[in-house]
Motif scaffolding. Structure first.
Motif, PDB file in Angstrom:
ATOM      1  N   ASP A 111       0.968  -0.818  -0.338  1.00 22.17           N
ATOM      2  CA  ASP A 111      -0.212  -0.391   0.177  1.00 22.17           C
ATOM      3  C   ASP A 111       0.992   1.099   0.283  1.00 22.17           C
ATOM      4  O   ASP A 111       1.830   1.485   1.208  1.00 22.17           O
ATOM      5  CB  ASP A 111      -1.007  -0.502   1.335  1.00 22.17           C
ATOM      6  N   PRO A 112       0.457   2.374  -1.529  1.00 22.26           N
ATOM      7  CA  PRO A 112       1.378   3.246  -0.819  1.00 22.26           C
ATOM      8  C   PRO A 112       1.220   3.898   0.248  1.00 22.26           C
ATOM      9  O   PRO A 112       2.295   4.892   0.224  1.00 22.26           O
ATOM     10  CB  PRO A 112       1.107   4.046  -2.254  1.00 22.26           C
ATOM     11  N   ASP A 113       0.370   4.153   0.803  1.00 21.66           N
ATOM     12  CA  ASP A 113      -0.175   5.162   1.773  1.00 21.66           C
ATOM     13  C   ASP A 113       0.756   4.521   2.851  1.00 21.66           C
ATOM     14  O   ASP A 113       1.380   5.701   4.225  1.00 21.66           O
ATOM     15  CB  ASP A 113      -1.501   4.830   3.069  1.00 21.66           C
ATOM     16  N   TYR A 114       1.979   3.411   3.243  1.00 24.45           N
ATOM     17  CA  TYR A 114       2.594   3.467   3.948  1.00 24.45           C
ATOM     18  C   TYR A 114       4.643   3.538   2.686  1.00 24.45           C
ATOM     19  O   TYR A 114       5.281   2.844   3.522  1.00 24.45           O
ATOM     20  CB  TYR A 114       2.911   2.332   4.239  1.00 24.45           C
ATOM     21  N   MET A 115       4.995   3.882   2.006  1.00 26.27           N
ATOM     22  CA  MET A 115       5.104   3.590   1.397  1.00 26.27           C
ATOM     23  C   MET A 115       5.908   6.016   0.896  1.00 26.27           C
ATOM     24  O   MET A 115       5.393   6.395   1.183  1.00 26.27           O
ATOM     25  CB  MET A 115       6.041   3.341   0.273  1.00 26.27           C
ATOM     26  N   ARG A 116       7.258   5.638   0.945  1.00 30.56           N
ATOM     27  CA  ARG A 116       8.215   7.152   0.735  1.00 30.56           C
ATOM     28  C   ARG A 116       9.295   6.630   0.662  1.00 30.56           C
ATOM     29  O   ARG A 116      10.296   6.351   0.187  1.00 30.56           O
ATOM     30  CB  ARG A 116       8.533   8.225   2.766  1.00 30.56           C
ATOM     31  N   LEU A 117       9.455   8.394  -0.786  1.00 29.67           N
ATOM     32  CA  LEU A 117      10.323   7.782  -1.078  1.00 29.67           C
ATOM     33  C   LEU A 117      11.394   8.956  -0.514  1.00 29.67           C
ATOM     34  O   LEU A 117      11.964   9.448  -0.104  1.00 29.67           O
ATOM     35  CB  LEU A 117      10.036   9.353  -2.749  1.00 29.67           C
ATOM     36  N   LEU A 118      12.924   7.941  -1.415  1.00 29.82           N
ATOM     37  CA  LEU A 118      13.986   8.362  -0.430  1.00 29.82           C
ATOM     38  C   LEU A 118      14.869   8.376  -1.879  1.00 29.82           C
ATOM     39  O   LEU A 118      15.149   8.112  -2.361  1.00 29.82           O
ATOM     40  CB  LEU A 118      14.647   6.438  -0.234  1.00 29.82           C
ATOM     41  N   PRO A 119      14.593  10.305  -1.668  1.00 36.54           N
ATOM     42  CA  PRO A 119      15.622  10.587  -2.878  1.00 36.54           C
ATOM     43  C   PRO A 119      16.533  10.370  -2.836  1.00 36.54           C
ATOM     44  O   PRO A 119      17.438  10.500  -1.895  1.00 36.54           O
ATOM     45  CB  PRO A 119      14.913  12.573  -3.089  1.00 36.54           C
TER      46      PRO A 119
END
Length: 123
Positions: free
Chosen positions: A71-79
């Protein structure tokens, strides 16, 4: 006294194949179980048949394990900028190389080795 509740609003993010993300398994997190957060690489996205919600398949980088239906609600991009910040901000004017992080030193060594491999210019 009246308290005002504030709620963080997260912008909608669409992840693409190859993105490096941080994922938290919410169930494991709330149960206090270990291994609830990991870094992964996005392999693909797909739409769930019943809800139409976009989910992601990831590869867990620490163990090369596949994780499906994230679920993308529990993902964060690592720039990339965050991952490379130590190299970008290395104190190159410092006489003490111990002040530099290992990543910055590794980058400098690689860069200097590449420069040394180039043939000398003739004048």
């Amino acid at each position: 006294m009246t308290e005002t509740q504030t709620q963080a609003v997260r912008p909608k993010v669409t992840y693409t194949r190859g993105d490096i993300v941080l994922f938290r398994d919410a169930e494991r997190f709330w149960l206090g179980l270990p291994g609830h957060t990991f870094v992964g690489r996005v392999e693909r996205s797909w739409q769930q048949a019943g809800t139409g919600k976009v989910l992601y398949d990831l590869t867990e980088l620490s163990g090369n394990r596949a994780r499906a239906g994230i679920d993308p609600d529990y993902m964060r991009l690592l720039p990339p900028a965050d991952a490379m910040r130590d190299i970008d901000t290395a104190p190159l004017s410092e006489p003490d190389t111990g002040a530099m992080t290992p990543a910055a030193v590794a980058w400098l060594r690689q860069h200097l080795a590449q420069d040394a491999a180039l043939p000398a210019q003739r004048t």
